[in-house]
Scaffold this motif. Structure first.
Motif, PDB file in Angstrom:
ATOM      1  N   LYS A  76       0.838  -1.198   0.000  1.00 54.92           N
ATOM      2  CA  LYS A  76       0.000   0.000   0.000  1.00 54.92           C
ATOM      3  C   LYS A  76       0.876   1.251   0.000  1.00 54.92           C
ATOM      4  CE  LYS A  76      -3.691   2.371   2.573  1.00 54.92           C
ATOM      5  NZ  LYS A  76      -3.282   3.654   2.094  1.00 54.92           N
ATOM      6  N   VAL A  79       2.063   1.737  -3.520  1.00 47.00           N
ATOM      7  CA  VAL A  79       0.942   2.188  -4.350  1.00 47.00           C
ATOM      8  C   VAL A  79       0.613   3.653  -4.050  1.00 47.00           C
ATOM      9  CG1 VAL A  79      -1.551   1.885  -4.762  1.00 47.00           C
ATOM     10  CG2 VAL A  79      -0.034  -0.104  -4.726  1.00 47.00           C
ATOM     11  N   LYS A  83       0.843   6.670  -6.642  1.00 50.67           N
ATOM     12  CA  LYS A  83      -0.372   7.470  -6.868  1.00 50.67           C
ATOM     13  C   LYS A  83      -0.078   8.956  -6.638  1.00 50.67           C
ATOM     14  CE  LYS A  83      -5.223   7.981  -5.452  1.00 50.67           C
ATOM     15  NZ  LYS A  83      -5.217   9.398  -5.656  1.00 50.67           N
TER      16      LYS A  83
END
Length: 168
Positions: A76, A79, A83
């Protein structure tokens, strides 16, 4: 005579080294129970962010951030970092990915690099996952122009080298 020259050289070195040592802001992270320190150059306007610290070079060609995350959320964290870059207008070319396992001051690191493009043209992106403890990681995110990368190579190395574990 040699002793006098040695003392003079030592004093000159210390006087030159002292300003360099105070030209960076040291962050102890995370706030609640610090595990690590990182130094970001004062000229880069370093500031605290939600889970860490960030800075931008004076000419805005380089951006760095260091954030603390839970080890169980490593995927996460990656990611989220990618992002953030995408939301900032950075388009990563996945075919250029390079992955390297290394160490920084005894800490295990997985470094992932890509070529990318942002509003100003070609850019370099690096995401380093640094194992801080059995439960915490540090994520060092960097993006910058190839020219900025060359211009600030010493400062970027200094930032990475400044990452120091606490209490080990």
């Amino acid at each position: 005579m040699r002793r006098t020259l040695f003392k003079a050289a030592t004093a000159a070195f210390l006087l030159c080294a002292l300003p360099a040592a105070v030209q960076a802001k040291t962050f102890e992270l995370p706030d609640e129970t610090p595990l690590v320190t990182i130094d970001l150059p004062n000229a880069w306007s370093p500031e605290e962010i939600d889970k860490g610290a960030q800075a931008t070079s004076p000419d805005a060609t380089i951006y760095v951030a260091f954030e603390i995350s839970n080890l169980k959320n490593t995927e996460k964290a990656v990611v989220d970092a990618v992002k953030f870059l995408a939301d900032s207008g950075v388009k990563i070319d996945p075919s250029t990915q390079k992955k390297l396992e290394t160490k920084i001051n005894g800490l295990d690191v997985v470094d992932i690099n890509w070529d990318a493009v942002d509003k100003d043209g070609p850019t370099k992106v690096s995401l380093s996952i640094i194992i801080l403890s059995p439960t915490k990681i540090g994520v060092l995110t960097y993006w910058g122009s190839p020219a900025g990368e060359k211009k600030y190579a010493a400062q970027l190395k200094g930032i990475a080298d400044s990452i120091q574990p606490l209490g080990r």
